[in-house]
Design a protein around this motif. Structure first.
Motif, mmCIF file in Angstrom:
data_model
loop_
_atom_site.group_PDB
_atom_site.id
_atom_site.type_symbol
_atom_site.label_atom_id
_atom_site.label_comp_id
_atom_site.label_asym_id
_atom_site.label_seq_id
_atom_site.Cartn_x
_atom_site.Cartn_y
_atom_site.Cartn_z
ATOM 1 N N PRO A 195 -36.423 9.431 20.947
ATOM 2 C CA PRO A 195 -35.371 9.836 21.888
ATOM 3 C C PRO A 195 -35.041 11.317 21.708
ATOM 4 N N VAL A 196 -34.661 11.974 22.781
ATOM 5 C CA VAL A 196 -34.400 13.416 22.755
ATOM 6 C C VAL A 196 -33.393 13.771 21.664
ATOM 7 N N LEU A 197 -32.367 12.943 21.509
ATOM 8 C CA LEU A 197 -31.326 13.200 20.515
ATOM 9 C C LEU A 197 -31.878 13.297 19.105
ATOM 10 N N HIS A 198 -32.984 12.585 18.822
ATOM 11 C CA HIS A 198 -33.529 12.513 17.467
ATOM 12 C C HIS A 198 -34.644 13.529 17.202
ATOM 13 N N GLN A 199 -35.035 14.263 18.218
ATOM 14 C CA GLN A 199 -36.192 15.142 18.063
ATOM 15 C C GLN A 199 -35.904 16.394 17.240
ATOM 16 N N LYS A 200 -34.627 16.728 17.060
ATOM 17 C CA LYS A 200 -34.273 17.915 16.288
ATOM 18 C C LYS A 200 -33.763 17.584 14.892
ATOM 19 N N GLY A 201 -33.957 16.332 14.494
ATOM 20 C CA GLY A 201 -33.555 15.965 13.135
ATOM 21 C C GLY A 201 -32.758 14.681 13.103
ATOM 22 N N TYR A 202 -32.947 13.904 12.045
ATOM 23 C CA TYR A 202 -32.261 12.632 11.925
ATOM 24 C C TYR A 202 -32.190 12.196 10.469
ATOM 25 N N VAL A 203 -31.281 11.268 10.218
ATOM 26 C CA VAL A 203 -31.197 10.584 8.933
ATOM 27 C C VAL A 203 -32.009 9.306 9.051
ATOM 28 N N ALA A 204 -32.917 9.066 8.118
ATOM 29 C CA ALA A 204 -33.656 7.800 8.077
ATOM 30 C C ALA A 204 -32.883 6.828 7.184
ATOM 31 N N PHE A 205 -32.508 5.682 7.743
ATOM 32 C CA PHE A 205 -31.765 4.663 6.998
ATOM 33 C C PHE A 205 -32.686 3.463 6.822
ATOM 34 N N VAL A 206 -33.195 3.293 5.604
ATOM 35 C CA VAL A 206 -34.093 2.179 5.307
ATOM 36 C C VAL A 206 -33.224 0.965 4.991
ATOM 37 N N ILE A 207 -33.063 0.084 5.982
ATOM 38 C CA ILE A 207 -32.130 -1.037 5.815
ATOM 39 C C ILE A 207 -32.801 -2.282 5.236
ATOM 40 N N GLY A 208 -34.129 -2.217 5.076
ATOM 41 C CA GLY A 208 -34.866 -3.376 4.581
ATOM 42 C C GLY A 208 -34.755 -3.531 3.080
ATOM 43 N N GLY A 209 -35.317 -4.609 2.595
ATOM 44 C CA GLY A 209 -35.349 -4.939 1.174
ATOM 45 C C GLY A 209 -35.901 -6.346 1.047
ATOM 46 N N GLN A 210 -36.704 -6.570 0.030
ATOM 47 C CA GLN A 210 -37.390 -7.851 -0.076
ATOM 48 C C GLN A 210 -36.446 -9.010 -0.368
ATOM 49 N N HIS A 211 -35.310 -8.719 -1.017
ATOM 50 C CA HIS A 211 -34.406 -9.791 -1.424
ATOM 51 C C HIS A 211 -32.963 -9.473 -1.032
ATOM 52 N N PHE A 212 -32.161 -10.512 -0.881
ATOM 53 C CA PHE A 212 -30.776 -10.400 -0.443
ATOM 54 C C PHE A 212 -29.972 -9.434 -1.316
ATOM 55 N N THR A 213 -30.092 -9.540 -2.647
ATOM 56 C CA THR A 213 -29.248 -8.736 -3.529
ATOM 57 C C THR A 213 -29.621 -7.259 -3.558
ATOM 58 N N LYS A 214 -30.660 -6.874 -2.828
ATOM 59 C CA LYS A 214 -31.033 -5.468 -2.728
ATOM 60 C C LYS A 214 -30.460 -4.807 -1.473
ATOM 61 N N LYS A 215 -29.833 -5.585 -0.591
ATOM 62 C CA LYS A 215 -29.473 -5.061 0.729
ATOM 63 C C LYS A 215 -27.968 -5.065 0.968
ATOM 64 N N LEU A 216 -27.507 -3.977 1.563
ATOM 65 C CA LEU A 216 -26.114 -3.919 1.989
ATOM 66 C C LEU A 216 -25.860 -4.948 3.083
ATOM 67 N N PRO A 217 -24.657 -5.551 3.119
ATOM 68 C CA PRO A 217 -24.297 -6.416 4.244
ATOM 69 C C PRO A 217 -24.278 -5.605 5.544
ATOM 70 N N ALA A 218 -24.509 -6.269 6.650
ATOM 71 C CA ALA A 218 -24.594 -5.582 7.950
ATOM 72 C C ALA A 218 -23.338 -4.787 8.262
ATOM 73 N N GLU A 219 -22.161 -5.333 7.900
ATOM 74 C CA GLU A 219 -20.919 -4.618 8.224
ATOM 75 C C GLU A 219 -20.805 -3.306 7.448
ATOM 76 N N LYS A 220 -21.353 -3.266 6.230
ATOM 77 C CA LYS A 220 -21.341 -2.018 5.463
ATOM 78 C C LYS A 220 -22.285 -0.991 6.098
ATOM 79 N N ILE A 221 -23.450 -1.453 6.546
ATOM 80 C CA ILE A 221 -24.404 -0.554 7.210
ATOM 81 C C ILE A 221 -23.775 0.024 8.472
#
Length: 337
Positions: A163-189
């Protein structure tokens, strides 16, 4: 002309652990005369190393160890370097009966740390350094360079496709993780994304698509949901182009070290002290970790649920620290590039 000295390096899985073996591959190839480096990995992880120029031949395990043994018997390896140390790697070594080098896995020390929260693990010694110690008897030394990750030009995602908005720079947020205890809850994200006043790309696999959809719908157009829409190496391309990164303890977190990305690493049930981003002294990194929890860490690799039922290690994460650090790193990177 001297004949090649053939090495077989074993690391079957997983993404992050394979990435953390790449300094061994590089140092061995560059420092040992006439080294011919073979690497064996599970077929589903071939993308992680298939473009690595320090590997002379890549072998794939597809749940048929017997077939692999038959192939390897014809290779006549001079040395086996076992960087996995599981029953399967032991069986492979046993069948080939070649001189073997390996590393200290520290299984007992990890068990004591996770079960009783008493830390007998070597202080200040990263898993990369323990991997490299396996080849010290060959005269191979730590070159103190980052991990390696290589992708083909065809796997590079052009910024013009974003998207045009992202072409000049962005933060990459890796929300994945193999197990539950490695991942932030959705509301925190969601709260973190709302606080960040920069474009954000969500990275993860198909298994993260449901959470990514919730986050994207809760935020505005600054969110670009890339979860499950790209291959692993295409996702790496997007990570490589990011101004700053937020990531759970997962493969893409470790891969960020290959590109010296400024990163906020977010830690739940696992420990940053011994398994964080390498090179942790050279990479701009903020470690987001809830201090003072008597139950932390609870595992080496993550669990499907919080053993204490409260999940404080993620629910009490400082959202302002994570968001503010990512924005600060974004602005610093924009000024220096």
């Amino acid at each position: 002309m001297n004949r090649p000295v053939k090495f077989l390096i074993i690391r079957f899985s997983s993404i992050g652990d394979i990435v953390l073996t790449t300094p061994v591959i590089r140092c061995l190839k560059e420092q040992y005369p006439n080294a011919e480096v073979h690497f064996v990995v599970k077929k589903k992880f071939r993308q992680v190393v298939e473009h690595n120029p320090y590997i002379d031949q890549l072998h794939l395990l597809d749940n048929n160890l017997k077939e692999l043994v038959a192939t390897f018997k014809n290779e006549h390896f001079d040395y086996i370097i076992d960087l996995h140390k599981t029953l399967r790697s032991y069986l492979l070594r046993f069948r080939l009966r070649r001189p073997t080098l390996t590393f200290r896995k520290l299984s007992v020390e990890k068990l004591i740390m996770n079960r009783f929260h008493v830390d007998f693990l070597p202080k200040g010694i990263h898993i990369v350094e323990r991997n490299l110690k396996s080849v010290e008897p060959l005269g191979v030394k730590n070159d103190h360079k980052p991990v390696d990750y290589f992708i083909s030009p065809e796997e590079e995602v052009p910024l013009s496709e974003l998207p045009v908005l992202h072409q000049k720079g962005y933060v990459a947020f890796v929300i994945g993780g193999q197990h539950f205890t490695k991942k932030l809850p959705a509301e925190k994200i969601i709260n973190i994304c709302r606080t960040i006043d920069k474009p954000i790309i969500l990275l993860g696999g198909p298994e993260d698509a449901a959470v990514a959809k919730i986050v994207a719908e809760a935020c505005d157009e600054k969110i670009y949901d890339a979860c499950g829409k790209y291959s692993l190496n295409q996702s790496v391309s997007l990570l490589k182009s990011a101004r700053s990164v937020i990531a759970h303890d997962t493969g893409l977190m470790h891969i960020s070290g290959a590109f010296n990305k400024p990163i906020v690493s977010v830690w739940g049930g696992t420990s940053a002290e011994h398994f964080g981003v390498w090179p942790y002294l050279n990479t701009r990194q903020v470690i987001a970790e809830v201090k003072g929890l008597s139950c932390h860490p609870c595992s080496n690799f993550g669990l499907s649920a919080c053993p204490q039922k409260h999940f404080k290690c993620m629910r009490e994460q400082d959202e302002d620290l994570i968001a503010g650090s990512a924005v600060s790193m974004f602005n610093e990177t924009s000024l220096t590039e």
